[in-house]
Design a protein around this motif. Structure first.
Motif, PDB file in Angstrom:
ATOM      1  N   GLY A  13      22.655  81.050  17.987  1.00 60.21           N
ATOM      2  CA  GLY A  13      22.385  82.176  17.083  1.00 60.21           C
ATOM      3  C   GLY A  13      23.625  82.637  16.327  1.00 60.21           C
ATOM      4  N   VAL A  48      27.357  83.633  25.574  1.00 57.48           N
ATOM      5  CA  VAL A  48      28.354  82.854  24.826  1.00 57.48           C
ATOM      6  C   VAL A  48      28.512  83.479  23.442  1.00 57.48           C
ATOM      7  CG1 VAL A  48      28.975  80.551  23.965  1.00 57.48           C
ATOM      8  CG2 VAL A  48      27.564  80.773  26.030  1.00 57.48           C
ATOM      9  N   VAL A  53      34.332  83.919  13.101  1.00 59.35           N
ATOM     10  CA  VAL A  53      35.064  83.801  11.839  1.00 59.35           C
ATOM     11  C   VAL A  53      34.145  83.075  10.854  1.00 59.35           C
ATOM     12  CG1 VAL A  53      37.488  83.896  12.570  1.00 59.35           C
ATOM     13  CG2 VAL A  53      36.191  81.785  12.857  1.00 59.35           C
ATOM     14  N   GLY A  56      34.304  83.238   4.187  1.00 59.89           N
ATOM     15  CA  GLY A  56      34.269  82.905   2.762  1.00 59.89           C
ATOM     16  C   GLY A  56      33.115  81.970   2.468  1.00 59.89           C
ATOM     17  N   VAL A 193      20.611  78.203  27.678  1.00 62.38           N
ATOM     18  CA  VAL A 193      20.045  76.875  27.926  1.00 62.38           C
ATOM     19  C   VAL A 193      20.888  76.233  29.022  1.00 62.38           C
ATOM     20  CG1 VAL A 193      19.771  74.568  26.941  1.00 62.38           C
ATOM     21  CG2 VAL A 193      19.056  76.581  25.635  1.00 62.38           C
ATOM     22  N   MET A 349      29.068  74.117  13.548  1.00 60.96           N
ATOM     23  CA  MET A 349      30.206  73.635  14.330  1.00 60.96           C
ATOM     24  C   MET A 349      29.799  72.525  15.302  1.00 60.96           C
ATOM     25  SD  MET A 349      32.714  75.780  13.301  1.00 60.96           S
ATOM     26  CE  MET A 349      34.040  75.788  14.464  1.00 60.96           C
ATOM     27  N   LEU A 362      30.096  76.699   5.728  1.00 56.35           N
ATOM     28  CA  LEU A 362      28.794  77.358   5.547  1.00 56.35           C
ATOM     29  C   LEU A 362      27.957  76.657   4.482  1.00 56.35           C
ATOM     30  CD1 LEU A 362      29.788  81.128   5.910  1.00 56.35           C
ATOM     31  CD2 LEU A 362      28.459  79.763   7.512  1.00 56.35           C
TER      32      LEU A 362
HETATM   33  C1  LIG Z   1      39.439  79.717  11.816  1.00 61.54           C
HETATM   34  C2  LIG Z   1      38.131  79.427  11.154  1.00 61.54           C
HETATM   35  C3  LIG Z   1      37.900  79.910   9.875  1.00 61.54           C
HETATM   36  C4  LIG Z   1      36.695  79.617   9.228  1.00 61.54           C
HETATM   37  N1  LIG Z   1      36.498  80.054   7.948  1.00 61.54           N
HETATM   38  C5  LIG Z   1      35.385  79.672   7.290  1.00 61.54           C
HETATM   39  C6  LIG Z   1      35.151  80.076   5.955  1.00 61.54           C
HETATM   40  O1  LIG Z   1      35.930  80.812   5.354  1.00 61.54           O
HETATM   41  N2  LIG Z   1      34.022  79.641   5.353  1.00 61.54           N
HETATM   42  C7  LIG Z   1      33.118  78.844   5.990  1.00 61.54           C
HETATM   43  O2  LIG Z   1      32.146  78.437   5.372  1.00 61.54           O
HETATM   44  N3  LIG Z   1      33.274  78.518   7.273  1.00 61.54           N
HETATM   45  C8  LIG Z   1      34.374  78.894   7.939  1.00 61.54           C
HETATM   46  N4  LIG Z   1      34.525  78.556   9.251  1.00 61.54           N
HETATM   47  C9  LIG Z   1      33.428  77.881   9.935  1.00 61.54           C
HETATM   48  C10 LIG Z   1      32.350  78.903  10.316  1.00 61.54           C
HETATM   49  O3  LIG Z   1      32.926  79.896  11.133  1.00 61.54           O
HETATM   50  C11 LIG Z   1      31.184  78.234  11.065  1.00 61.54           C
HETATM   51  O4  LIG Z   1      30.769  77.099  10.366  1.00 61.54           O
HETATM   52  C12 LIG Z   1      30.001  79.187  11.151  1.00 61.54           C
HETATM   53  O5  LIG Z   1      30.389  80.399  11.711  1.00 61.54           O
HETATM   54  C13 LIG Z   1      28.873  78.580  11.964  1.00 61.54           C
HETATM   55  O6  LIG Z   1      29.180  78.584  13.317  1.00 61.54           O
HETATM   56  P1  LIG Z   1      28.052  78.103  14.316  1.00 61.54           P
HETATM   57  O7  LIG Z   1      26.849  78.948  14.141  1.00 61.54           O
HETATM   58  O8  LIG Z   1      27.894  76.642  14.168  1.00 61.54           O
HETATM   59  O9  LIG Z   1      28.697  78.315  15.757  1.00 61.54           O
HETATM   60  P2  LIG Z   1      28.906  79.653  16.620  1.00 61.54           P
HETATM   61  O10 LIG Z   1      29.172  80.834  15.774  1.00 61.54           O
HETATM   62  O11 LIG Z   1      29.911  79.294  17.651  1.00 61.54           O
HETATM   63  O12 LIG Z   1      27.502  79.896  17.330  1.00 61.54           O
HETATM   64  C14 LIG Z   1      27.100  79.149  18.479  1.00 61.54           C
HETATM   65  C15 LIG Z   1      25.841  79.773  19.045  1.00 61.54           C
HETATM   66  O13 LIG Z   1      25.368  78.943  20.098  1.00 61.54           O
HETATM   67  C16 LIG Z   1      24.995  79.755  21.187  1.00 61.54           C
HETATM   68  N5  LIG Z   1      25.062  78.979  22.429  1.00 61.54           N
HETATM   69  C17 LIG Z   1      26.111  78.275  22.905  1.00 61.54           C
HETATM   70  N6  LIG Z   1      25.785  77.737  24.110  1.00 61.54           N
HETATM   71  C18 LIG Z   1      24.504  78.111  24.367  1.00 61.54           C
HETATM   72  C19 LIG Z   1      23.612  77.896  25.473  1.00 61.54           C
HETATM   73  N7  LIG Z   1      23.950  77.181  26.539  1.00 61.54           N
HETATM   74  N8  LIG Z   1      22.385  78.437  25.387  1.00 61.54           N
HETATM   75  C20 LIG Z   1      21.995  79.159  24.324  1.00 61.54           C
HETATM   76  N9  LIG Z   1      22.796  79.396  23.269  1.00 61.54           N
HETATM   77  C21 LIG Z   1      24.033  78.885  23.315  1.00 61.54           C
HETATM   78  C22 LIG Z   1      25.982  80.913  21.153  1.00 61.54           C
HETATM   79  O14 LIG Z   1      25.514  82.031  21.884  1.00 61.54           O
HETATM   80  C23 LIG Z   1      26.053  81.160  19.661  1.00 61.54           C
HETATM   81  O15 LIG Z   1      24.988  82.001  19.302  1.00 61.54           O
HETATM   82  C24 LIG Z   1      35.700  78.857   9.909  1.00 61.54           C
HETATM   83  C25 LIG Z   1      35.931  78.421  11.217  1.00 61.54           C
HETATM   84  C26 LIG Z   1      37.136  78.686  11.832  1.00 61.54           C
HETATM   85  C27 LIG Z   1      37.363  78.174  13.222  1.00 61.54           C
END
Ligand SMILES: Cc1cc2nc3c(=O)[nH]c(=O)nc-3n(C[C@H](O)[C@H](O)[C@H](O)COP(=O)(O)OP(=O)(O)OC[C@H]3O[C@@H](n4cnc5c(N)ncnc54)[C@H](O)[C@@H]3O)c2cc1C
Length: 526
Positions: A13, A48, A53, A56, A193, A349, A362
């Protein structure tokens, strides 16, 4: 249809999970009472945290938000969002620290007349030319005065100059959650999970959670962040490191207060090069988001922290620098070899991550969710075909992102540390980029360089980086009459651009002024 896709499960999420849920749910109207095409369930761990972050976006985010039916006024109010019109790079060329002498921009607006005319040869032919971006787009003139891309009377998502956003990632995910669950018919399960269960044919059959039992599905979308629980851990799809090209693997993130209540909000992300990385600076209405992205092989954490604190001291004073405690985030630059395997596709990610120099994470989420929504396989039998196409397309996107980011490093003349020297070593340059650089010595990037219609970076983006960083292209001149005429037409376009810049500088409000008005009155609904 026997093997109909009737239940889609998203695990995770963060921004990736909720954006994917929103785009798929809105496209298929799953909130429809009469005939729900499939059920969409998002499982999110209560324990978790999200990465927190990712502040942008690209202009594509406007289309995505509109597509899922979110009002721009609500989005701006609730995500602490501001307008982003591009990126301004400082100290990337020589690292002289002489401000404007070593800065250039990558604006979101393509050069004037871009569909028909390549202005680069004509700009190169000028004597006393302004910076390339200043000559071809009015947008960079707005950066200096922290101006907005539109007026309060401009309807939602429409613009006077193209823009994306800066936003608070935590608030954004919360807004999306509310919208998806209350308006779009997405079912939200808060649970961890614990186990992934395989069907006889090798697909994922279900996931076992700690407090919501076993949840079965036909298509699983892995948005679990860097843990990549489904695609990485369960299916063991190998991770392909790309660190040989892009060295940065650590970020120190910090939030910095404004020094005055009504301080101007920047119109672009600032990226300031350091000895072994760069510092981002993003202006939100209530605070600035900053961070140092660096290569741990080239600089110690202490030194990287000291550089970030020096930067914060410069922009926000001693007290701010003394009170921040940067948060360290380690990442391995690269991606999974395959993104869609059997009945599981990873987005965000969990599929991979490369440093955020052009904020390209994004937009990949938006593209992934868009393709899944549009090409959603109706049956399991059709899924492998869609998966194959998806994998080809996204591998192309990753390769282009890596090449485009590397371009910034290859063109730098900085010689003040092994980091910059290593970045120019031939072995660290992707083959295709090396070939392009050779060709561009004799002609500038142009439409024919595109590999596909949906390339992430058009030739305009390459032009902004190359000529912003002082790359030398020596075009072949034939001196024909037609060229003289074309040069005259190009000069007219440069003049037209300068006039448009002056006009917009008069007409546009400051970012903060417009954001305050949005808070008070809202934009006109489309
Ligand atoms: C330093 C930094 C700067 C960044 N700057 C930018 C930017 O400027 N522009 C841009 O486009 N992107 C940027 N990004 C990338 C951006 O942050 C991510 O692509 C975006 O936030 C998506 O993250 P996510 O949802 O994939 O992962 P996360 O935000 O890590 O979400 C993971 C989700 O999985 C859930 N989860 C994990 N394990 C389990 C489990 N066992 N059971 C149930 N749920 C679980 C967690 O609870 C969470 O809800 C940056 C990243 C970094 C590291």
């Amino acid at each position: 249809m026997e093997d109909r896709i009737s239940r889609i499960i998203i695990v995770g999420g963060g921004s990736a999970g909720w954006l994917s849920a929103g785009v798929i749910a809105a496209e298929h109207r799953i909130d429809s009472q009469a005939q729900q095409p499939f059920e969409l369930v998002l499982i999110e761990s209560p324990d978790v945290p999200t990465i927190g972050v990712g502040e942008g976006t690209w202009p594509s985010m406007r289309t995505t938000l509109k597509r899922i039916g979110l009002s721009e006024t609500d989005f701006i109010r609730e995500s602490d969002a501001s307008f982003k019109q591009g990126t301004c790079f400082r100290n990337w060329q020589s690292g002289s620290g002489k401000g404007d002498d070593d800065s250039y921009s990558h604006p979101f607006t393509v050069p004037i007349g871009y569909a028909d005319s390549n202005l680069v040869p004509h700009w190169l032919a000028l004597t006393d030319a302004p910076q390339f971006a200043d000559a071809v787009t009015p947008q960079t003139a707005l950066f200096a005065d922290c101006l907005a891309p539109k007026q309060i009377t401009t309807p939602e998502y429409a613009f006077m100059v193209n823009y994306g956003y800066h936003l608070d990632a935590g608030k954004f995910a919360e807004l999306l959650r509310k919208h998806c669950t209350e308006k779009l018919g997405v079912r939200h399960v808060k649970a961890n999970v614990l186990q992934i269960n395989a069907a006889e044919n090798g697909d994922i059959k279900s996931v076992t959670t700690d407090c919501a039992g076993e949840i079965a599905g036909d298509l699983f979308i892995d948005c679990t962040g860097t843990s990549s629980l489904l695609l990485g851990e369960h299916f063991k799809i190998p991770f392909q490191s790309r660190q040989q090209y892009l060295f940065n693997d650590t970020a120190l993130a910090a939030q910095v207060p404004y020094t005055e209540e009504n301080q101007a909000i920047q119109s672009c992300t600032h990226s300031t090069a350091q000895t072994a990385g760069w510092i981002w600076d993003i202006g939100l209405p209530t605070r600035r988001g900053t961070g140092h992205v660096y290569s741990s092989a080239h600089i110690s954490e202490d030194e990287a922290t000291a550089q970030l604190l020096t930067y914060i001291k410069d922009i926000a004073g001693d007290r701010a620098a003394a009170s921040v405690v940067p948060r360290k985030i380690r990442f391995q630059p690269g991606h999974r070899r395959e993104f869609w395997h059997r009945n599981c596709v990873a987005i965000g990610m969990s599929s991979g991550f490369i440093e955020p120099l052009e904020a390209s994470a994004l937009v990949l989420v938006e593209l992934a969710a868009g393709m899944i929504a549009e090409q959603l396989p109706p049956t399991r039998a059709a899924m492998d075909i869609v998966a194959k196409r998806y994998n080809q397309k996204f591998l192309r996107h990753w390769n282009q992102i890596i090449e485009f980011l590397k371009l910034h490093y290859v063109l730098s003349a900085r010689d003040d540390s092994p980091y910059w020297q290593d970045n120019r070593a031939a072995t660290s340059i992707p083959e295709k980029l090396g070939e392009q650089l050779l060709l561009w010595r004799y002609r500038s990037p142009w439409h024919q360089d595109a590999e596909a219609v949906d390339d992430l970076f058009p030739s305009a983006s390459y032009q902004y980086i190359l000529y912003g960083m002082g790359f030398k292209t020596v075009p072949r001149h034939t001196g024909s009459y037609q060229q003289d005429q074309q040069q005259r037409q190009a000069v007219e376009l440069f003049q037209k651009n300068a006039a448009r810049a002056a006009q917009l500088q008069q007409a546009l409000p400051g970012n903060r002024e417009l954001l305050n008005k949005v808070r008070e009155f809202g934009f006109q609904k489309l």
